[in-house]
Design a protein around this motif. Sequence first.
Motif, PDB file in Angstrom:
ATOM      1  N   ALA A   1      -9.345   6.297  -3.137  1.00 35.75           N
ATOM      2  CA  ALA A   1     -10.696   5.656  -2.271  1.00 35.75           C
ATOM      3  C   ALA A   1     -10.832   4.293  -2.599  1.00 35.75           C
ATOM      4  N   ALA A   2     -10.611   4.189  -3.823  1.00 38.50           N
ATOM      5  CA  ALA A   2     -10.786   2.720  -4.192  1.00 38.50           C
ATOM      6  C   ALA A   2      -9.937   1.691  -3.727  1.00 38.50           C
ATOM      7  N   ARG A   3      -8.688   2.069  -3.520  1.00 39.46           N
ATOM      8  CA  ARG A   3      -7.794   1.161  -2.921  1.00 39.46           C
ATOM      9  C   ARG A   3      -7.949   1.100  -1.578  1.00 39.46           C
ATOM     10  N   ASN A   4      -8.601   1.980  -0.839  1.00 43.06           N
ATOM     11  CA  ASN A   4      -9.091   1.941   0.577  1.00 43.06           C
ATOM     12  C   ASN A   4     -10.207   0.918   0.730  1.00 43.06           C
ATOM     13  N   THR A   5     -11.230   1.051  -0.324  1.00 40.66           N
ATOM     14  CA  THR A   5     -12.318  -0.063  -0.179  1.00 40.66           C
ATOM     15  C   THR A   5     -11.827  -1.663  -0.535  1.00 40.66           C
ATOM     16  N   LYS A   6     -10.903  -1.613  -1.366  1.00 44.89           N
ATOM     17  CA  LYS A   6     -10.380  -2.875  -1.838  1.00 44.89           C
ATOM     18  C   LYS A   6      -9.551  -3.569  -0.466  1.00 44.89           C
ATOM     19  N   ILE A   7      -8.686  -2.693   0.195  1.00 45.46           N
ATOM     20  CA  ILE A   7      -8.162  -3.225   1.234  1.00 45.46           C
ATOM     21  C   ILE A   7      -9.353  -3.734   2.162  1.00 45.46           C
ATOM     22  N   TYR A   8     -10.346  -3.075   2.452  1.00 46.36           N
ATOM     23  CA  TYR A   8     -11.230  -3.671   3.374  1.00 46.36           C
ATOM     24  C   TYR A   8     -12.000  -4.941   2.951  1.00 46.36           C
ATOM     25  N   ARG A   9     -12.066  -4.961   1.803  1.00 49.92           N
ATOM     26  CA  ARG A   9     -12.831  -6.103   1.095  1.00 49.92           C
ATOM     27  C   ARG A   9     -11.524  -7.381   1.237  1.00 49.92           C
ATOM     28  N   GLU A  10     -10.467  -7.253   1.015  1.00 50.21           N
ATOM     29  CA  GLU A  10      -9.390  -8.126   0.940  1.00 50.21           C
ATOM     30  C   GLU A  10      -9.208  -8.629   2.314  1.00 50.21           C
TER      31      GLU A  10
ATOM     32  N   ILE B   1       0.891  -1.120  -0.014  1.00 55.01           N
ATOM     33  CA  ILE B   1      -0.085  -0.040  -0.019  1.00 55.01           C
ATOM     34  C   ILE B   1       0.712   1.274  -0.029  1.00 55.01           C
ATOM     35  N   GLY B   2       2.162   1.118  -0.530  1.00 55.41           N
ATOM     36  CA  GLY B   2       2.914   2.190  -0.596  1.00 55.41           C
ATOM     37  C   GLY B   2       3.001   2.952  -1.620  1.00 55.41           C
TER      38      GLY B   2
ATOM     39  N   PHE C   1      -1.573  -5.295  -6.097  1.00 55.17           N
ATOM     40  CA  PHE C   1      -3.218  -5.333  -5.531  1.00 55.17           C
ATOM     41  C   PHE C   1      -4.110  -6.275  -6.400  1.00 55.17           C
ATOM     42  N   ARG C   2      -3.323  -7.487  -7.030  1.00 48.93           N
ATOM     43  CA  ARG C   2      -4.088  -8.273  -7.738  1.00 48.93           C
ATOM     44  C   ARG C   2      -4.555  -9.387  -7.055  1.00 48.93           C
ATOM     45  N   SER C   3      -5.583  -9.285  -5.954  1.00 47.05           N
ATOM     46  CA  SER C   3      -5.672 -10.279  -5.143  1.00 47.05           C
ATOM     47  C   SER C   3      -6.233 -11.454  -5.656  1.00 47.05           C
ATOM     48  N   HIS C   4      -6.980 -11.486  -6.704  1.00 44.93           N
ATOM     49  CA  HIS C   4      -7.622 -12.670  -7.170  1.00 44.93           C
ATOM     50  C   HIS C   4      -6.302 -13.586  -7.727  1.00 44.93           C
ATOM     51  N   GLN C   5      -5.322 -13.023  -8.275  1.00 41.58           N
ATOM     52  CA  GLN C   5      -4.097 -13.647  -9.195  1.00 41.58           C
ATOM     53  C   GLN C   5      -3.094 -13.966  -7.842  1.00 41.58           C
ATOM     54  N   ALA C   6      -3.252 -13.547  -6.581  1.00 46.11           N
ATOM     55  CA  ALA C   6      -2.194 -13.566  -5.605  1.00 46.11           C
ATOM     56  C   ALA C   6      -2.276 -14.842  -4.763  1.00 46.11           C
ATOM     57  N   GLY C   7      -3.237 -15.765  -5.210  1.00 47.06           N
ATOM     58  CA  GLY C   7      -3.246 -17.054  -4.469  1.00 47.06           C
ATOM     59  C   GLY C   7      -3.967 -17.237  -3.159  1.00 47.06           C
ATOM     60  N   PHE C   8      -4.781 -16.230  -2.744  1.00 47.63           N
ATOM     61  CA  PHE C   8      -5.586 -16.042  -1.516  1.00 47.63           C
ATOM     62  C   PHE C   8      -5.966 -17.456  -0.969  1.00 47.63           C
ATOM     63  N   PRO C   9      -6.658 -18.383  -1.566  1.00 44.53           N
ATOM     64  CA  PRO C   9      -7.088 -19.474  -1.077  1.00 44.53           C
ATOM     65  C   PRO C   9      -6.008 -20.687  -0.935  1.00 44.53           C
ATOM     66  N   SER C  10      -5.343 -20.872  -1.924  1.00 47.48           N
ATOM     67  CA  SER C  10      -4.372 -21.780  -1.942  1.00 47.48           C
ATOM     68  C   SER C  10      -3.227 -21.377  -0.856  1.00 47.48           C
ATOM     69  N   THR C  11      -2.860 -20.050  -0.778  1.00 50.95           N
ATOM     70  CA  THR C  11      -1.882 -19.882   0.408  1.00 50.95           C
ATOM     71  C   THR C  11      -2.516 -20.343   1.894  1.00 50.95           C
ATOM     72  N   ALA C  12      -3.744 -19.730   1.949  1.00 48.93           N
ATOM     73  CA  ALA C  12      -4.529 -20.012   3.253  1.00 48.93           C
ATOM     74  C   ALA C  12      -4.416 -21.414   3.623  1.00 48.93           C
ATOM     75  N   GLU C  13      -4.948 -22.495   2.582  1.00 40.27           N
ATOM     76  CA  GLU C  13      -4.869 -23.670   2.528  1.00 40.27           C
ATOM     77  C   GLU C  13      -3.636 -24.245   3.144  1.00 40.27           C
ATOM     78  N   TYR C  14      -2.717 -24.143   2.507  1.00 38.05           N
ATOM     79  CA  TYR C  14      -1.422 -24.906   2.745  1.00 38.05           C
ATOM     80  C   TYR C  14      -0.709 -24.182   4.002  1.00 38.05           C
TER      81      TYR C  14
END
Length: 798
Positions: free
Chosen positions: A176-185, A170-171, A449-462
């Motif tokens: 405002a759009a990024r602010n919203t996205k942070i909360y979503r993520e 976030i540097g 900030f490409r959270s869909h491509q960042a592997g959120f669920p697979s990182t969480a899983e393993y």
Amino acid sequence: MKSIIFAFLFCSTVSLPLSGRDLVDETAYWLVPAPQEYQASGREIIFGQPQFQLDDQFGLPAPSREWLLEGLAGKAGWSPAAAGAEPAAVLRLQTAAAGPNSEAYRLTIAAGRITLSAAELPGMLRAVGRLLCIMDTPLLQCFPGGRTALPELSISDYPDAPFRGTFFQIGGEVTAARNTKIYRELALMAELGYNQAIFEVGGRIECRRHPEINRKPGWTDDEIRAFIAYANARSITIFPATNSIGHFRSAPRIFPLAGERERAGKKVWDEELAMDLSHPRFWEVYLDYLDELTELFGRQKYLCIGTDEFHHAALLLEEKLGRPGEEFYPEFLNRVCAAMRAKGIEIAAWHDMMVDRNDPRFRNARNYKLGAVNGFPKVVEKLDPDINIMYWNYGLPPGGKYLDLIDLHSRGAKKIWVTTFYTPAAARALFSAGRSLGVTHFLGSIWGFRSHQAGFPSTAEYAWNSQAPQRSAEHFNAFNDNFFYARSSRWPQASQALAWESVPPPPPGCAEVLKQRFPGQTLSAFGLTFDLSTPYVFAHPGATPPPEIPPPWDFAALAATNFIFQPAKSFEWGIPQAVYLNQERLDNGIYIYTPAFGPETKTNIYGQEIALVGDTVQQISGSLEYSTAYEMGSMAIPADGYVFSCRALFPKSNRRAGDLARAVQVGQRIILRQIPTAPPPQSVTLKLSGEKQNCILLLTTLYPFFRDQKQVDVVLKFRDGSRSSSSFAGRDYLSGRTPEGPWQRWLVRPADGEGANAVLAVEWQQPAGSALVPVELTVTATPAAIQSGLSILAAAEY
């Protein structure tokens, strides 16, 4: 002894209604991260009304209770019953006996009740997150009249690792759009069981002692504190990170050091190359900045100071400081460590400047997406043992061994964290390698900030479960799509179908594909039901789809005319940049080697090769089989066949090959097609009632598509004569389905792994406070879309 009870599907057609499907398998599919232990009966529990009784015997804090109630209301329309009313279910929160750690919990979904139990608050919040995560998937079914259904289920769960986090970059630009996205993520992280978030803020906070180092615009103190409070209510701790020494343009402007660096093969002058560690006031300003930064974040246990990839300035810094990097770099880290230790804070730094760039063991790693080999010799041996070393690696290394990770550990680094990015197989392998060395800190990352491509669920899983099964990349892609691009609410909404004045009959081939793929006349998705009885297919004779070139193939002719390349189960088409026959592989393009060339292709290891007999794949090279960048090279040419060889399928602006590469498998067919004359664009206009606020299209292609070519233009006309438009390319079926103001693109059904493309919703929602009323919708299919058989499966307003 841990036990896992599951039955996972290895496919990606997952967004269908549950009726008629195996609910045990369906439940297993959507439980991400995989629980340590659970049982699913295969029965649905029906809740007859959306009111429930909240029986909180645990004592959930108010901010966390708000998270729970808002989640239930937003996803399922559930709300606490009024006093004296008869609720459909009891939602009970209760204290349980202590589990393996503070995040252990139990979740039970049974007739008339949902029970969450834990011994400690972190465990209860993990249970809340799991319940909301289940409700974010098709396991939650909503019906008219307020009825809902969930699978009967019992989960007993806890994480293996105490530290499971994600890096947030976030540097950069502050909006405002990024602010919203942070909360979503952060919200999605809580549902996936993460408990740490690292905010790399750089110079984007307000340093009051030295305002000259700030970068504008920056996050306000109130914004940072609001993020922290939001995360804390979900049992996520946020701690700060900042780039130090290098990555200077996303670091605080502490005494910029200018100098030459190489960019795109040329020497350029960079005014902000690195921090000037030789400046007489450097330590005063830098430590003041760290003091304000850690104070803002509440003096958490950790501070990440970065220090990666300053190799561009290494020689200049050595000259300015009069000492080699192997001396000044560990001195820098040790001094920061001592200063922060006095405040009760541990520091963490990236590993790559600690790996000797000249060590022959790691030289090959520079040509692969490993943790970078940029650094100096004998750094680790000189480090304070309190320093945490963050090892990053975004791929699978040759031979499956993370040599530089093993080397760091053998040289004395014991406090190691591991960080992955994007690829499920890499996350599983890296985390397993880390565990074998005693690592307990596991991280993902969101760069750009490409959270869909960042592997959120697979990182969480393993990170959560060391015994989680090896699921397919398509599985996690489907989960990603549902998590990031599905509608957030499952509430049923009455929709009104839109009709065309005249619908041309689809060509016979298209009609057969439609019938096979959509045998029913309706499709329900996340609260909306669509009539599929009159699809509108854009087609052109001789181009929809481009005609196949039957084998045996005339390779000399193909090299002269080019062709469309398609693995049989791919939902993408590719056109090689160039085609060469029996020539040394020198450039991008596809090289065809026949037995006339010799017994083997004589290629180096940097490429992909496919051996075929007829049109059937007999052998594939390394990255096509193992998802690594290292190949076998010089593949044997079948005596009765040939080899397709290329740098990548198909390289363009360094973009990944996507599904093309994944679809190439031994035993499958390769299809070559003619490149037809491009048909003219086609348009259709739908008249709207002028009485509804929102409209939606369901789109798919009946045949594969070209990833980089534009597919559709959509123009919406309003009652006042104004217009709004949206467009997308083939790649948007796969990723990047981000909102464009009032336009939303979300996934109705993912690609099925058998060559059938995704079904995508393109939706316009009237903005809050707007008086715009849509009256006319025009859809224009491009030539590329027509070749792919673009189809409007349904259109509706609501």
